[in-house]
Write a protein that holds these residues in place. Structure first.
Motif, PDB file in Angstrom:
ATOM      1  N   LEU A 365      12.264 -18.632  -4.534  1.00 30.60           N
ATOM      2  CA  LEU A 365      13.679 -18.337  -4.306  1.00 30.60           C
ATOM      3  C   LEU A 365      13.873 -17.250  -3.241  1.00 30.60           C
ATOM      4  O   LEU A 365      14.886 -16.559  -3.210  1.00 30.60           O
ATOM      5  N   ILE A 366      12.861 -17.083  -2.389  1.00 31.61           N
ATOM      6  CA  ILE A 366      12.924 -16.144  -1.270  1.00 31.61           C
ATOM      7  C   ILE A 366      12.458 -16.892  -0.026  1.00 31.61           C
ATOM      8  O   ILE A 366      11.531 -17.707  -0.089  1.00 31.61           O
ATOM      9  N   ALA A 367      13.078 -16.630   1.121  1.00 31.92           N
ATOM     10  CA  ALA A 367      12.632 -17.253   2.365  1.00 31.92           C
ATOM     11  C   ALA A 367      11.171 -16.913   2.636  1.00 31.92           C
ATOM     12  O   ALA A 367      10.701 -15.817   2.319  1.00 31.92           O
ATOM     13  N   GLY A 368      10.446 -17.857   3.208  1.00 34.27           N
ATOM     14  CA  GLY A 368       9.038 -17.638   3.498  1.00 34.27           C
ATOM     15  C   GLY A 368       8.412 -18.905   4.032  1.00 34.27           C
ATOM     16  O   GLY A 368       9.107 -19.859   4.385  1.00 34.27           O
ATOM     17  N   PHE A 395       5.356  -2.235   5.436  1.00 37.48           N
ATOM     18  CA  PHE A 395       6.343  -1.252   4.987  1.00 37.48           C
ATOM     19  C   PHE A 395       5.622  -0.111   4.291  1.00 37.48           C
ATOM     20  O   PHE A 395       4.726  -0.335   3.472  1.00 37.48           O
ATOM     21  N   MET A 396       6.017   1.122   4.622  1.00 37.75           N
ATOM     22  CA  MET A 396       5.404   2.306   4.031  1.00 37.75           C
ATOM     23  C   MET A 396       6.463   3.253   3.476  1.00 37.75           C
ATOM     24  O   MET A 396       7.487   3.520   4.112  1.00 37.75           O
ATOM     25  N   THR A 397       6.206   3.731   2.278  1.00 35.93           N
ATOM     26  CA  THR A 397       6.893   4.865   1.680  1.00 35.93           C
ATOM     27  C   THR A 397       5.935   5.424   0.649  1.00 35.93           C
ATOM     28  O   THR A 397       4.786   4.983   0.579  1.00 35.93           O
ATOM     29  N   GLN A 398       6.357   6.399  -0.181  1.00 34.53           N
ATOM     30  CA  GLN A 398       5.458   6.962  -1.191  1.00 34.53           C
ATOM     31  C   GLN A 398       6.251   7.227  -2.466  1.00 34.53           C
ATOM     32  O   GLN A 398       6.586   8.365  -2.797  1.00 34.53           O
ATOM     33  N   VAL A 399       6.530   6.150  -3.205  1.00 37.21           N
ATOM     34  CA  VAL A 399       7.279   6.242  -4.458  1.00 37.21           C
ATOM     35  C   VAL A 399       6.616   5.364  -5.512  1.00 37.21           C
ATOM     36  O   VAL A 399       6.475   4.149  -5.331  1.00 37.21           O
ATOM     37  N   LEU A 400       6.202   5.994  -6.598  1.00 41.89           N
ATOM     38  CA  LEU A 400       5.628   5.292  -7.745  1.00 41.89           C
ATOM     39  C   LEU A 400       6.711   5.039  -8.810  1.00 41.89           C
ATOM     40  O   LEU A 400       7.578   5.879  -8.992  1.00 41.89           O
ATOM     41  N   PRO A 401       6.672   3.900  -9.531  1.00 39.89           N
ATOM     42  CA  PRO A 401       5.821   2.735  -9.319  1.00 39.89           C
ATOM     43  C   PRO A 401       6.464   1.774  -8.338  1.00 39.89           C
ATOM     44  O   PRO A 401       7.652   1.882  -8.028  1.00 39.89           O
ATOM     45  N   SER A 402       5.701   0.798  -7.891  1.00 37.89           N
ATOM     46  CA  SER A 402       6.222  -0.164  -6.918  1.00 37.89           C
ATOM     47  C   SER A 402       7.289  -1.068  -7.523  1.00 37.89           C
ATOM     48  O   SER A 402       8.036  -1.712  -6.794  1.00 37.89           O
ATOM     49  N   SER A 403       7.349  -1.118  -8.835  1.00 36.57           N
ATOM     50  CA  SER A 403       8.321  -1.986  -9.520  1.00 36.57           C
ATOM     51  C   SER A 403       9.666  -1.307  -9.752  1.00 36.57           C
ATOM     52  O   SER A 403      10.571  -1.907 -10.341  1.00 36.57           O
ATOM     53  N   ALA A 404       9.837  -0.063  -9.296  1.00 37.27           N
ATOM     54  CA  ALA A 404      11.065   0.684  -9.590  1.00 37.27           C
ATOM     55  C   ALA A 404      12.306   0.020  -8.994  1.00 37.27           C
ATOM     56  O   ALA A 404      13.387   0.045  -9.599  1.00 37.27           O
ATOM     57  N   TYR A 405      12.154  -0.575  -7.814  1.00 37.96           N
ATOM     58  CA  TYR A 405      13.296  -1.172  -7.122  1.00 37.96           C
ATOM     59  C   TYR A 405      12.877  -2.518  -6.517  1.00 37.96           C
ATOM     60  O   TYR A 405      11.699  -2.717  -6.206  1.00 37.96           O
ATOM     61  N   PRO A 406      13.820  -3.447  -6.311  1.00 38.34           N
ATOM     62  CA  PRO A 406      13.483  -4.789  -5.791  1.00 38.34           C
ATOM     63  C   PRO A 406      13.331  -4.806  -4.274  1.00 38.34           C
ATOM     64  O   PRO A 406      13.737  -5.750  -3.602  1.00 38.34           O
ATOM     65  N   LEU A 407      12.729  -3.778  -3.731  1.00 38.74           N
ATOM     66  CA  LEU A 407      12.677  -3.584  -2.287  1.00 38.74           C
ATOM     67  C   LEU A 407      11.902  -4.707  -1.597  1.00 38.74           C
ATOM     68  O   LEU A 407      12.292  -5.168  -0.510  1.00 38.74           O
ATOM     69  N   ARG A 408      10.810  -5.163  -2.189  1.00 36.90           N
ATOM     70  CA  ARG A 408       9.990  -6.169  -1.515  1.00 36.90           C
ATOM     71  C   ARG A 408      10.730  -7.489  -1.362  1.00 36.90           C
ATOM     72  O   ARG A 408      10.647  -8.145  -0.315  1.00 36.90           O
ATOM     73  N   ARG A 409      11.457  -7.867  -2.361  1.00 40.72           N
ATOM     74  CA  ARG A 409      12.281  -9.078  -2.280  1.00 40.72           C
ATOM     75  C   ARG A 409      13.333  -8.907  -1.172  1.00 40.72           C
ATOM     76  O   ARG A 409      13.557  -9.820  -0.367  1.00 40.72           O
ATOM     77  N   GLU A 410      13.960  -7.752  -1.139  1.00 42.39           N
ATOM     78  CA  GLU A 410      14.989  -7.501  -0.131  1.00 42.39           C
ATOM     79  C   GLU A 410      14.410  -7.534   1.284  1.00 42.39           C
ATOM     80  O   GLU A 410      15.004  -8.112   2.204  1.00 42.39           O
ATOM     81  N   SER A 413      13.695 -11.159   2.402  1.00 36.42           N
ATOM     82  CA  SER A 413      14.933 -11.870   2.741  1.00 36.42           C
ATOM     83  C   SER A 413      15.484 -11.414   4.084  1.00 36.42           C
ATOM     84  O   SER A 413      15.902 -12.229   4.921  1.00 36.42           O
ATOM     85  N   MET A 414      15.485 -10.110   4.319  1.00 35.18           N
ATOM     86  CA  MET A 414      16.112  -9.573   5.524  1.00 35.18           C
ATOM     87  C   MET A 414      15.258  -9.769   6.770  1.00 35.18           C
ATOM     88  O   MET A 414      15.778 -10.050   7.859  1.00 35.18           O
ATOM     89  N   VAL A 415      13.934  -9.638   6.648  1.00 31.00           N
ATOM     90  CA  VAL A 415      13.072  -9.844   7.815  1.00 31.00           C
ATOM     91  C   VAL A 415      13.062 -11.324   8.205  1.00 31.00           C
ATOM     92  O   VAL A 415      13.157 -11.669   9.396  1.00 31.00           O
ATOM     93  N   TYR A 416      12.947 -12.213   7.223  1.00 34.87           N
ATOM     94  CA  TYR A 416      12.976 -13.634   7.559  1.00 34.87           C
ATOM     95  C   TYR A 416      14.336 -14.043   8.127  1.00 34.87           C
ATOM     96  O   TYR A 416      14.428 -14.939   8.981  1.00 34.87           O
ATOM     97  N   ALA A 417      15.394 -13.370   7.675  1.00 39.83           N
ATOM     98  CA  ALA A 417      16.722 -13.664   8.228  1.00 39.83           C
ATOM     99  C   ALA A 417      16.815 -13.288   9.698  1.00 39.83           C
ATOM    100  O   ALA A 417      17.687 -13.796  10.423  1.00 39.83           O
ATOM    101  N   ALA A 418      15.934 -12.386  10.148  1.00 47.31           N
ATOM    102  CA  ALA A 418      15.955 -11.951  11.541  1.00 47.31           C
ATOM    103  C   ALA A 418      15.279 -12.937  12.481  1.00 47.31           C
ATOM    104  O   ALA A 418      15.366 -12.792  13.701  1.00 47.31           O
ATOM    105  N   ILE A 419      14.572 -13.933  11.936  1.00 47.60           N
ATOM    106  CA  ILE A 419      13.934 -14.936  12.784  1.00 47.60           C
ATOM    107  C   ILE A 419      14.989 -15.913  13.302  1.00 47.60           C
ATOM    108  O   ILE A 419      15.696 -16.552  12.511  1.00 47.60           O
ATOM    109  N   THR A 420      15.099 -16.012  14.596  1.00 49.66           N
ATOM    110  CA  THR A 420      16.065 -16.932  15.216  1.00 49.66           C
ATOM    111  C   THR A 420      15.403 -18.178  15.778  1.00 49.66           C
ATOM    112  O   THR A 420      16.060 -19.185  16.000  1.00 49.66           O
ATOM    113  N   GLU A 421      14.085 -18.097  16.023  1.00 46.28           N
ATOM    114  CA  GLU A 421      13.322 -19.257  16.496  1.00 46.28           C
ATOM    115  C   GLU A 421      12.134 -19.438  15.563  1.00 46.28           C
ATOM    116  O   GLU A 421      11.146 -18.716  15.649  1.00 46.28           O
TER     117      GLU A 421
END
Length: 424
Positions: A365-368, A395-410, A413-421
C-alpha cells in the motif's frame, strides 16, 4: 572514491518542488514539533545526487547544526555491510550458505528449542533440522534479541547482555553464552529479528582468519573510501558526532543548562558516548557509525551490481541472490514474523540475505518497485535501493526507537511522488 555529481532533479526525471516538499514536511512535522532534533536526506537517481538537505540540530544542548559530514550511529544499517562481507567469502569458495552453523561453531551442535522454563532450567526439544548459515542471513535461525521482551528466551539474553552494542564482552563470549540458551523456534519455521548478523560477523572472522573489524576495513571500507565509517568515532572526528535521543511524545526532559525540547530525551551524549572508544564487542548487527555520504558510497556499489570505481565487492549474480525473497515458501514478513521489533512490517515485503525486499508493491500500500531492497537502524536511520528506478534514498536522524513515528512510510510515498519519469 570519486564523489557523485549533484544534478537538478528535473535532469534525472524528478521534481524539485516535490523533493522540497519532503524537506518542508520534515521541518514542520518533525523538527519544529520537537520530534526530531535534525535530519539529513540524500536522494540519488540515474547516477547523480538529485537532492541533498540538512536541517535542524545534531546536538540540541550545544546548538550544533546538522552538516553534510555529521556522523551518526547507524545501528542495524550495519547488517547489510556484514552480510555483504560474508557473501564475499561465499564467492571465494570458503563457505556455503547451506552448511550447518555447528560446522563452524561446534559449541552449538546440541542447541535445543525452547519448550518451557526460565534460565538456567529450560525445558527443550530437539530442532526439526540443524541451523544453517542461510538462517543467519535471513533471520530464520531461532535466535532472538533481548530487547524484544516477548519470551523467557529474550529474558535470558538480557540477563547475559547478549548482543548489546554498548556493553562489555566480545564476539567469543557472545557465542559461548548463546550455547547455553535455547532457540526460540526450530530453524526455518519462523522469522525473528535477532543477533544472527552478529554471529555472521563472528563467522567472517573465523573463516577469513582476520578479526571481523579488520576484514570489513580491508575489504569494504578502505577500498570504497568510506573513511568516516567505523565501530567508534575517533577523537579527531568527535565534534562531528551527533547526539542520540529517545522519542518522548508526552513531553521533553531537562538537558544541559536547564534547556528543554518537547518530545525528545537525551539518550547518548556525544561528549561522553561509549562510541568514542573502540568497543570490545564488535557488532556486525548494529555497531557502526557512519555518514550519509559514506553510506551512499556503499549503496552506489550495490546499485551498480556490486562494483564502484573499479572496486568490486561482490558479483551481480550474488547480489541478485541476496535481494531475492528467502523466506521459506516465498511468504511475506507479517505472515512468519515472531518479532515485536523489526524495520519492516508490511505485507508484500520478503527478506533476502541481509535486506528486506519488496516483492509486491501493491500489497504494501506504498508506492515502490518489485525488487527494491532496504533496511534501517534503531535510531530511525534508513535507506532503500530501487534498481528499476536507479534510485537510492538515505535518511539520517538520531531518535530511538525507529517505530516512534511513521516516517519511513511517509518518506517512501513522498520520494516516489517526486519521480516524474519512471523507468517502469
Amino acid at each position: 572514491m570519486l564523489a557523485p555529481t549533484p544534478a537538478s532533479p528535473e535532469s534525472v526525471g524528478m521534481s524539485k518542488a516535490a523533493l522540497d516538499r519532503v524537506d518542508a514536511h520534515l521541518k514542520n512535522r518533525y523538527i519544529d514539533a520537537g520530534r526530531f532534533p535534525g535530519t539529513q536526506l540524500l536522494v540519488y537517481r540515474r547516477g547523480k545526487i538529485a537532492h541533498s538537505s540538512v536541517q535542524g540540530l545534531a546536538d540540541v544542548a550545544r546548538k550544533v547544526p546538522v552538516k553534510d559530514d555529521t556522523i551518526y550511529r547507524i545501528y542495524s544499517m550495519t547488517k547489510p555491510l556484514t552480510s555483504v562481507a560474508f557473501m564475499m567469502l561465499v564467492e571465494e569458495g570458503l563457505v556455503a550458505i547451506d552448511e550447518p552453523v555447528a560446522k563452524y561453531i561446534p559449541e552449538w551442535k546440541d542447541l535445543g528449542v525452547f519448550v518451557a522454563g526460565t534460565a538456567p532450567a529450560f525445558l527443550t526439544r530437539p530442532p526439526s533440522r540443524p541451523m544453517l548459515i542461510v538462517d543467519l542471513l535471513r533471520h530464520t535461525s531461532g535466535l532472538t534479541y533481548g530487547f524484544q521482551q516477548r519470551s523467557n528466551v529474550d529474558a535470558a539474553y538480557r540477563a547475559e547482555k547478549i548482543g548489546e552494542v554498548e556493553k562489555s564482552g566480545t564476539l567469543q563470549t557472545m557465542i559461548e553464552a548463546l550455547a547455553k540458551i535455547p532457540l526460540e523456534f526450530s530453524p526455518g519455521e519462523a522469522w525473528n529479528y535477532s543477533v544472527a548478523t552478529d554471529v555472521l560477523g563472528y563467522l567472517v572472522g573465523k573463516i577469513s582468519g582476520m578479526p571481523f573489524e579488520q576484514f570489513l576495513k580491508a575489504r569494504i571500507l578502505d577500498p570504497l573510501g568510506m573513511t568516516d565509517t567505523d565501530f567508534h568515532v575517533p577523537a579527531s572526528k568527535a565534534h562531528r558526532f551527533a547526539a542520540c535521543y529517545s522519542a518522548d511524545p508526552g513531553g521533553g526532559m531537562t538537558f544541559h543548562a536547564g534547556q528543554r525540547r518537547e518530545g525528545l530525551t537525551l539518550q547518548d551524549d556525544p561528549a561522553t558516548s561509549s562510541f568514542l572508544s573502540p568497543p570490545s564487542f564488535i557488532s556486525g548487527g548494529g555497531g557502526l557509525c557512519s555518514t550519509a555520504a559514506d553510506y551512499l558510497t556503499f549503496c552506489r556499489a550495490l546499485l551498480n551490481g556490486g562494483e564502484l570505481g573499479g572496486v568490486r565487492l561482490i558479483g551481480p549474480k550474488t547480489l541478485a541472490l541476496m535481494t531475492t525473497n528467502h523466506i521459506p515458501g516465498g511468504r511475506f514478513l507479517p505472515e512468519v514474523s515472531r518479532s515485536l521489533f523489526s524495520e519492516a512490517t508490511y505485507n508484500g515485503i520478503g527478506f533476502g540475505l541481509g535486506f528486506a525486499v519488496t516483492m509486491r508493491p501493491a500489497e504494501t500500500l506504498i508506492a515502490g518497485s518489485p525488487g527494491e531492497y532496504n533496511w534501517g537502524g534503531a535510531a530511525t536511520t534508513s535507506f532503500w535501493i530501487d534498481p528499476a528506478e536507479e534510485l537510492i534514498t538515505i535518511f539520517m536522524t538520531q531518535v530511538l526507537p525507529s517505530s516512534a513515528y511513521p516516517l519511513r512510510r511517509e518518506l517512501r510515498s513522498m520520494v516516489y511522488a517526486a519521480i516524474t519519469e519512471s523507468n517502469l
